[in-house]
Design a protein around this motif. Structure first.
Motif, PDB file in Angstrom:
ATOM      1  N   GLN A  99       0.713  -1.386   0.001  1.00 58.11           N
ATOM      2  CA  GLN A  99      -0.060   0.142   0.139  1.00 58.11           C
ATOM      3  C   GLN A  99       0.872   1.320  -0.175  1.00 58.11           C
ATOM      4  OE1 GLN A  99      -3.225  -0.070  -0.479  1.00 58.11           O
ATOM      5  NE2 GLN A  99      -3.209  -2.323  -0.724  1.00 58.11           N
ATOM      6  N   GLU A 100       1.958   1.232   0.669  1.00 59.73           N
ATOM      7  CA  GLU A 100       2.629   2.278   0.674  1.00 59.73           C
ATOM      8  C   GLU A 100       3.600   2.718  -0.653  1.00 59.73           C
ATOM      9  OE1 GLU A 100       5.766   1.856   3.875  1.00 59.73           O
ATOM     10  OE2 GLU A 100       4.019   1.743   5.469  1.00 59.73           O
ATOM     11  N   LEU A 101       3.922   1.666  -1.521  1.00 60.53           N
ATOM     12  CA  LEU A 101       4.444   1.984  -2.720  1.00 60.53           C
ATOM     13  C   LEU A 101       3.220   2.250  -3.617  1.00 60.53           C
ATOM     14  CD1 LEU A 101       6.587  -1.210  -3.142  1.00 60.53           C
ATOM     15  CD2 LEU A 101       7.366   0.774  -3.255  1.00 60.53           C
ATOM     16  N   ARG A 102       2.106   1.854  -3.350  1.00 65.00           N
ATOM     17  CA  ARG A 102       1.116   2.326  -4.486  1.00 65.00           C
ATOM     18  C   ARG A 102       0.637   3.719  -4.114  1.00 65.00           C
ATOM     19  NH1 ARG A 102      -3.367  -2.978  -3.680  1.00 65.00           N
ATOM     20  NH2 ARG A 102      -2.572  -4.036  -5.402  1.00 65.00           N
ATOM     21  N   PHE A 103       0.831   4.329  -2.760  1.00 66.49           N
ATOM     22  CA  PHE A 103       0.498   5.474  -2.372  1.00 66.49           C
ATOM     23  C   PHE A 103       1.467   6.365  -2.874  1.00 66.49           C
ATOM     24  CE2 PHE A 103       1.205   8.791   1.428  1.00 66.49           C
ATOM     25  CZ  PHE A 103       0.043   9.544   0.829  1.00 66.49           C
ATOM     26  N   PHE A 104       2.841   6.033  -2.685  1.00 65.65           N
ATOM     27  CA  PHE A 104       4.053   6.658  -3.222  1.00 65.65           C
ATOM     28  C   PHE A 104       3.918   6.738  -4.883  1.00 65.65           C
ATOM     29  CE2 PHE A 104       8.116   6.487  -5.758  1.00 65.65           C
ATOM     30  CZ  PHE A 104       8.885   7.736  -5.104  1.00 65.65           C
ATOM     31  N   ASN A 105       3.351   6.000  -5.591  1.00 68.41           N
ATOM     32  CA  ASN A 105       3.301   5.912  -7.022  1.00 68.41           C
ATOM     33  C   ASN A 105       1.948   7.079  -7.605  1.00 68.41           C
ATOM     34  OD1 ASN A 105       5.280   4.358  -8.701  1.00 68.41           O
ATOM     35  ND2 ASN A 105       4.646   3.219  -7.023  1.00 68.41           N
ATOM     36  N   PHE A 106       0.896   6.952  -6.558  1.00 72.56           N
ATOM     37  CA  PHE A 106      -0.260   7.867  -6.765  1.00 72.56           C
ATOM     38  C   PHE A 106       0.206   9.100  -6.198  1.00 72.56           C
ATOM     39  CE2 PHE A 106      -3.486  10.031  -4.090  1.00 72.56           C
ATOM     40  CZ  PHE A 106      -4.494  10.105  -5.008  1.00 72.56           C
ATOM     41  N   VAL A 107       0.852   9.549  -5.456  1.00 62.80           N
ATOM     42  CA  VAL A 107       1.327  10.959  -5.221  1.00 62.80           C
ATOM     43  C   VAL A 107       2.389  11.368  -6.263  1.00 62.80           C
ATOM     44  CG1 VAL A 107       2.421  12.113  -3.311  1.00 62.80           C
ATOM     45  CG2 VAL A 107       0.901  10.574  -2.705  1.00 62.80           C
ATOM     46  N   LYS A 108       3.263  10.624  -6.600  1.00 61.83           N
ATOM     47  CA  LYS A 108       4.121  11.083  -7.685  1.00 61.83           C
ATOM     48  C   LYS A 108       3.543  11.295  -8.725  1.00 61.83           C
ATOM     49  CE  LYS A 108       8.144  10.492  -8.089  1.00 61.83           C
ATOM     50  NZ  LYS A 108       9.250  11.586  -8.120  1.00 61.83           N
ATOM     51  N   ARG A 109       2.263  10.965  -9.385  1.00 63.52           N
ATOM     52  CA  ARG A 109       1.623  11.154 -10.515  1.00 63.52           C
ATOM     53  C   ARG A 109       0.934  12.628 -10.165  1.00 63.52           C
ATOM     54  NH1 ARG A 109       0.603   5.656 -10.701  1.00 63.52           N
ATOM     55  NH2 ARG A 109      -1.633   5.910  -9.834  1.00 63.52           N
ATOM     56  N   LEU A 110       0.655  13.071  -9.040  1.00 64.07           N
ATOM     57  CA  LEU A 110      -0.168  14.400  -8.667  1.00 64.07           C
ATOM     58  C   LEU A 110       0.752  15.613  -9.024  1.00 64.07           C
ATOM     59  CD1 LEU A 110      -1.696  13.624  -5.118  1.00 64.07           C
ATOM     60  CD2 LEU A 110      -2.666  13.485  -7.398  1.00 64.07           C
ATOM     61  N   PRO A 111       0.385  16.693  -9.223  1.00 62.78           N
ATOM     62  CA  PRO A 111       1.100  17.932  -9.338  1.00 62.78           C
ATOM     63  C   PRO A 111       1.763  18.215  -8.232  1.00 62.78           C
ATOM     64  CG  PRO A 111      -1.279  18.375 -10.227  1.00 62.78           C
ATOM     65  CD  PRO A 111      -1.198  16.960  -9.558  1.00 62.78           C
ATOM     66  N   LYS A 112       3.070  18.877  -8.184  1.00 68.59           N
ATOM     67  CA  LYS A 112       3.719  18.866  -7.052  1.00 68.59           C
ATOM     68  C   LYS A 112       3.037  20.004  -5.915  1.00 68.59           C
ATOM     69  CE  LYS A 112       8.343  18.608  -9.429  1.00 68.59           C
ATOM     70  NZ  LYS A 112       9.516  19.293  -9.566  1.00 68.59           N
ATOM     71  N   SER A 113       2.435  20.710  -6.405  1.00 64.89           N
ATOM     72  CA  SER A 113       1.426  21.587  -5.564  1.00 64.89           C
ATOM     73  C   SER A 113       0.470  20.818  -4.649  1.00 64.89           C
ATOM     74  CB  SER A 113       0.827  22.821  -6.265  1.00 64.89           C
ATOM     75  OG  SER A 113      -0.015  22.385  -7.078  1.00 64.89           O
ATOM     76  N   SER A 114       0.020  19.641  -5.071  1.00 63.92           N
ATOM     77  CA  SER A 114      -0.922  19.008  -4.448  1.00 63.92           C
ATOM     78  C   SER A 114      -0.302  17.748  -3.666  1.00 63.92           C
ATOM     79  CB  SER A 114      -1.953  18.255  -5.480  1.00 63.92           C
ATOM     80  OG  SER A 114      -2.635  19.449  -6.348  1.00 63.92           O
ATOM     81  N   ARG A 115       0.843  17.418  -3.882  1.00 66.01           N
ATOM     82  CA  ARG A 115       1.232  16.109  -3.252  1.00 66.01           C
ATOM     83  C   ARG A 115       1.079  16.061  -1.787  1.00 66.01           C
ATOM     84  NH1 ARG A 115       7.024  15.557  -6.605  1.00 66.01           N
ATOM     85  NH2 ARG A 115       5.847  14.696  -8.741  1.00 66.01           N
ATOM     86  N   SER A 116       1.230  17.364  -1.013  1.00 66.99           N
ATOM     87  CA  SER A 116       1.183  17.467   0.513  1.00 66.99           C
ATOM     88  C   SER A 116      -0.213  17.259   1.167  1.00 66.99           C
ATOM     89  CB  SER A 116       1.827  18.625   1.014  1.00 66.99           C
ATOM     90  OG  SER A 116       1.221  19.760   0.600  1.00 66.99           O
ATOM     91  N   HIS A 117      -1.265  17.157   0.067  1.00 60.60           N
ATOM     92  CA  HIS A 117      -2.512  17.321   0.777  1.00 60.60           C
ATOM     93  C   HIS A 117      -3.098  15.935   0.915  1.00 60.60           C
ATOM     94  CE1 HIS A 117      -2.962  21.005  -2.236  1.00 60.60           C
ATOM     95  NE2 HIS A 117      -2.373  21.259  -0.766  1.00 60.60           N
ATOM     96  N   TYR A 118      -2.357  14.981   0.538  1.00 60.01           N
ATOM     97  CA  TYR A 118      -2.750  13.597   0.946  1.00 60.01           C
ATOM     98  C   TYR A 118      -1.923  12.840   1.890  1.00 60.01           C
ATOM     99  CZ  TYR A 118      -5.492  14.351  -3.373  1.00 60.01           C
ATOM    100  OH  TYR A 118      -6.256  14.962  -4.242  1.00 60.01           O
ATOM    101  N   PHE A 119      -2.787  11.751   2.635  1.00 60.74           N
ATOM    102  CA  PHE A 119      -2.002  11.069   3.498  1.00 60.74           C
ATOM    103  C   PHE A 119      -2.577   9.422   3.360  1.00 60.74           C
ATOM    104  CE2 PHE A 119      -5.255  12.307   6.319  1.00 60.74           C
ATOM    105  CZ  PHE A 119      -5.770  11.220   7.263  1.00 60.74           C
ATOM    106  N   LEU A 120      -1.740   8.230   3.945  1.00 61.44           N
ATOM    107  CA  LEU A 120      -2.469   7.015   3.693  1.00 61.44           C
ATOM    108  C   LEU A 120      -2.759   6.573   5.044  1.00 61.44           C
ATOM    109  CD1 LEU A 120      -2.627   4.155   2.095  1.00 61.44           C
ATOM    110  CD2 LEU A 120      -0.258   3.714   2.940  1.00 61.44           C
ATOM    111  N   MET A 121      -4.016   5.917   5.002  1.00 54.42           N
ATOM    112  CA  MET A 121      -4.306   5.704   6.238  1.00 54.42           C
ATOM    113  C   MET A 121      -4.957   4.220   6.290  1.00 54.42           C
ATOM    114  SD  MET A 121      -7.560   7.048   8.598  1.00 54.42           S
ATOM    115  CE  MET A 121      -8.842   6.677   7.241  1.00 54.42           C
ATOM    116  N   SER A 122      -4.226   3.182   7.156  1.00 57.38           N
ATOM    117  CA  SER A 122      -4.170   1.715   7.162  1.00 57.38           C
ATOM    118  C   SER A 122      -4.435   1.298   8.352  1.00 57.38           C
ATOM    119  CB  SER A 122      -2.934   1.127   6.587  1.00 57.38           C
ATOM    120  OG  SER A 122      -2.547   1.754   5.270  1.00 57.38           O
ATOM    121  N   LYS A 123      -5.377   0.239   8.560  1.00 61.36           N
ATOM    122  CA  LYS A 123      -5.417  -0.550   9.716  1.00 61.36           C
ATOM    123  C   LYS A 123      -4.514  -1.987   9.719  1.00 61.36           C
ATOM    124  CE  LYS A 123      -9.765  -2.614   8.348  1.00 61.36           C
ATOM    125  NZ  LYS A 123     -11.148  -2.571   8.704  1.00 61.36           N
TER     126      LYS A 123
END
Length: 251
Positions: A99-123
């Motif tokens: 999930q962390e690798l998926r999240f990393f690749n998800f964030v990398k595809r976002l505009p740089k200005s938007s990358r800090s808006h997201y976080f991954l939540m897991s149980k």
């Protein structure tokens, strides 16, 4: 599992004044980790990918995990908090990495200005001192190098799972509150079908020329796939890429 660790001084040599800005930013995020630990009682881990070190703050929840829970801190010479990760059952740990690798690749595809808006939540489950498993809420925030855009910091928060939800991991947009389920997204696949083919042949010991002939593509294209695979899996070489891909069930 190994993730690429870039030399810290490579970052610091990028220009006059940037070294101090780097240190100031690092101190700011260390304060953020301390604040979560103090206010929420989380075990907070700030990993510096460039320096290959982690700053760990032990909030009260650390006691439930048989770790420190006194608000103390320590620095370890690794981006992998083995003492904490060792409490996670193997199957949960592999899913965490995936999930962390998926999240990393998800964030990398976002505009740089938007990358800090997201976080991954897991149980996930973690072993208690009695040997039982506790359900834990794990949150991860990525921060990227402000100078070259590479992954720099990862903040992981471990706390009690107070509110359950169906399914596993999801990405949260802090601006809108919207939730993205990475597991159901078509774009959440870490490696493309062609990259999997290339990695399978690498795992069999084929050199780039043989891979190119087998897949009827150019050596240049094989080289590009190799670099993309290393970047997506966040590893240093093909040997690590094959091991990580097998651990995650991608091969």
């Amino acid at each position: 599992m190994d993730i690429v660790a870039k030399l810290n001084d490579l970052f610091l040599k990028q220009g006059a004044g940037k070294g101090q800005r780097y240190l100031d930013e690092l101190e700011r995020y260390k304060s953020v980790a301390r604040s979560y630990s103090l206010l929420e009682g989380t075990v907070s881990v700030l990993s510096d990918m460039h320096a290959n070190v982690s700053h760990i703050c032990y909030g009260g929840f650390g006691k439930a995990l048989n770790l420190r829970g006194d608000g103390g801190e320590e620095v370890i010479d690794s981006i992998w908090e083995e003492k904490i990760l060792g409490l996670i059952p193997r199957e949960d740990l592999y899913d965490k990495y995936l999930q962390e690798l998926r999240f990393f690749n998800f964030v990398k595809r976002l505009p740089k200005s938007s990358r800090s808006h997201y976080f991954l939540m897991s149980k996930l489950r973690m072993r208690s001192p009695s040997g039982d498993c506790l359900w834990v809420c794990h949150r991860m925030f990525y921060r990227f190098d402000p100078f070259n855009g590479s992954l720099w910091l990862a903040l992981c928060l471990y706390g009690p799972l107070s509110l359950d939800w169906p399914g596993g991991s999801r990405v949260v947009d802090t601006l809108t509150g919207s939730v993205v389920d990475l597991g159901s997204r078509n774009g959440s696949k870490i490696l493309s079908d062609r990259e999997v083919q290339v990695l399978q042949l690498i795992d069999k010991g084929l050199i780039s020329k043989r891979i190119a002939d087998t897949l009827s593509i150019s050596v240049h294209t094989v080289s590009r796939h190799r670099q993309d695979i290393l970047a997506k899996l966040q590893v240093r070489n093909s040997i690590e890429a094959c091991r990580v891909a097998k651990d995650l069930g991608l091969l």
